[in-house]
Design an enzyme around this catalytic site. Structure first.
Site, mmCIF file in Angstrom:
data_model
loop_
_atom_site.group_PDB
_atom_site.id
_atom_site.type_symbol
_atom_site.label_atom_id
_atom_site.label_comp_id
_atom_site.label_asym_id
_atom_site.label_seq_id
_atom_site.Cartn_x
_atom_site.Cartn_y
_atom_site.Cartn_z
ATOM 1 N N TYR A 233 -4.659 12.612 3.149
ATOM 2 C CA TYR A 233 -5.112 13.723 2.304
ATOM 3 C C TYR A 233 -4.079 14.020 1.228
ATOM 4 C CZ TYR A 233 -8.801 15.100 5.595
ATOM 5 O OH TYR A 233 -9.913 15.129 6.386
ATOM 6 N N TYR B 24 -7.636 8.226 10.289
ATOM 7 C CA TYR B 24 -6.200 8.529 10.313
ATOM 8 C C TYR B 24 -5.792 9.027 11.696
ATOM 9 C CZ TYR B 24 -7.901 13.305 9.371
ATOM 10 O OH TYR B 24 -8.566 14.502 9.409
ATOM 11 N N HIS C 268 -15.464 16.490 4.877
ATOM 12 C CA HIS C 268 -15.702 17.900 5.197
ATOM 13 C C HIS C 268 -16.729 18.476 4.230
ATOM 14 C CE1 HIS C 268 -12.198 18.394 7.941
ATOM 15 N NE2 HIS C 268 -11.681 17.429 7.197
#
Lengths: 171, 230
Positions: B102, B141, B156
């Protein structure tokens, strides 16, 4: 056509870039008439600050409404600027005390939590509010009412778990 | 005043799910306070007049170069349980890059950042409830939940729907991912409802010589025909 509701999942810890914007914490312009600072901490069941929560505030009096969104900081603190709006009555005519609805999201919360912030300077309205009245334990009920601090700020802590747990609503 | 149905325990995960370690100190232990929907819960923020720029729906075109990874289209329809399309609704997404990292200061995974990808997108649904994003397929991940724990690739999603009551934050997964059955977050959803979180590969949405298409419909609570008393 009947469809099936999509399940919730946790917001996780990495939402900030997508969901948080400058000024998101303002439901009212800072310094405008009636503007109040509302803040507090989000704490977990061990009393540790929750530094990756997102709070969303929503209020309406039936005509005017306001929405705000802010994350907690490294100390688990959040902060909003809002006004007190008169609350719209229930469908059956019962009056509600002024309040702000809160959605809380965080890593470790698989589904949002919902609570309400009530105002400490409305003892009579709070005493006859249908939601507050539905909570039998006075000590638990009082956790939904913000405290006025010496600075003039309203303080509303959210405790996720444990002895001082905040009441969460089934909406 | 429109009323909405209550939250369905057969659909959503429980708050306490010990296999997902972070729930242990964060899940409330008291029962939730029953509440009817007052006008506060039956109304909600309206973003229809604050449409994000069109480019915010293309996560591959906001930087000087193209991001690394497999380009995909993610599209679907936002509707309520009764199939009523929810138009003019804000859809917000965020995701890891193709390497599973991220663009967030708290992400410590030793995988490269991509200077051409921030993993953030927004759009409004059209009148038929449809949304569409161009992005890249996120990587899986590792996370610290248990030994050798890996999150399945996911995007998301955050949507509001017509009222405070209908607010939903969720995650979209990819079909055929072997990590799904090992993931405590995915598995926290009651079994029959889990498949609703998995997008479908959609050849009709796939653009030849350009990008694979995935379809992910999001369904929010419907209206309640009978107003509830407390």
């Amino acid at each position: 056509m009947k469809s099936r509701v999509t399940p919730a999942q946790t917001i996780g810890p990495f939402f900030h870039g997508a969901l948080c914007r400058a000024g998101g914490e303002r439901l009212a312009a800072a310094g405008s008439a009636g503007a109040l600072e509302i803040g507090g901490r989000v704490l977990d069941g061990a009393g540790a600050p929750v530094d990756d929560a997102l709070l969303e505030l929503w209020q309406t009096d039936g005509r005017e409404s306001a929405f705000g969104r802010a994350a907690t900081d490294g100390q688990g603190e959040y902060r909003f600027v809002a006004r007190k709006l008169a609350a719209a009555p229930l469908a059956d005519g019962r009056r509600q005390a002024p309040h702000i609805d809160v959605s809380l999201f965080a890593r470790g919360l698989l589904h949002r939590l919902v609570t309400r912030i009530y105002f400490p300077d409305e003892p009579e309205a709070n005493a006859r509010d249908p939601l507050l009245a539905s909570i039998p334990d006075a000590d638990v009920r009082a956790r939904l009412i913000a405290r006025l601090e010496a600075s003039g700020r309203l303080r509303f802590d959210v405790v996720l778990q444990g002895e001082r747990e905040t009441p969460f609503l089934d909406v | 005043m429109i009323a909405f149905r209550t939250d369905d325990r057969e659909v959503h995960p429980p708050h306490r799910w010990p296999d997902y370690r972070s729930t242990r100190l964060r899940a409330p232990s008291l029962p939730r306070v029953p509440w009817i929907h007052s006008p506060t819960e039956s109304t909600g923020p309206n973003f229809a007049s604050h449409a994000p720029a069109t480019r915010e729906a293309d996560l591959t075109a906001r930087h000087s170069g193209a991001p690394l990874g497999e380009r995909i289209l993610v599209t679907g329809r936002l509707c309520d349980e009764d199939g009523r399309p929810l138009g003019g609704q804000l859809v917000e997404i965020w995701q890891a890059n193709a390497a599973g990292r991220y663009a967030h200061r708290s992400d410590q995974h030793a995988a490269p950042l991509d200077p051409n990808f921030d993993g953030v997108g927004r759009c409004l649904t059209d009148a038929d409830g449809r949304y569409r994003f161009v992005t890249i397929k996120p990587g899986a991940y590792p996370w610290q939940n248990h030994a050798n724990a890996w999150r399945p690739a996911h995007i998301h999603f955050s949507v509001f729907g017509p009222a405070f009551a209908t607010r939903l934050v969720t995650q979209m997964y990819f079909p055929g991912d072997p990590l799904l059955e090992l993931d405590p977050i995915f598995r926290s959803v009651p079994e029959p409802a889990r498949e609703r979180l998995v997008a479908r590969f959609d050849l009709a949405e796939t653009r030849a010589d350009w990008a694979l298409g995935y379809r992910f419909d999001v369904v929010l609570r419907g209206r309640d025909a009978t107003p509830r008393g407390l």
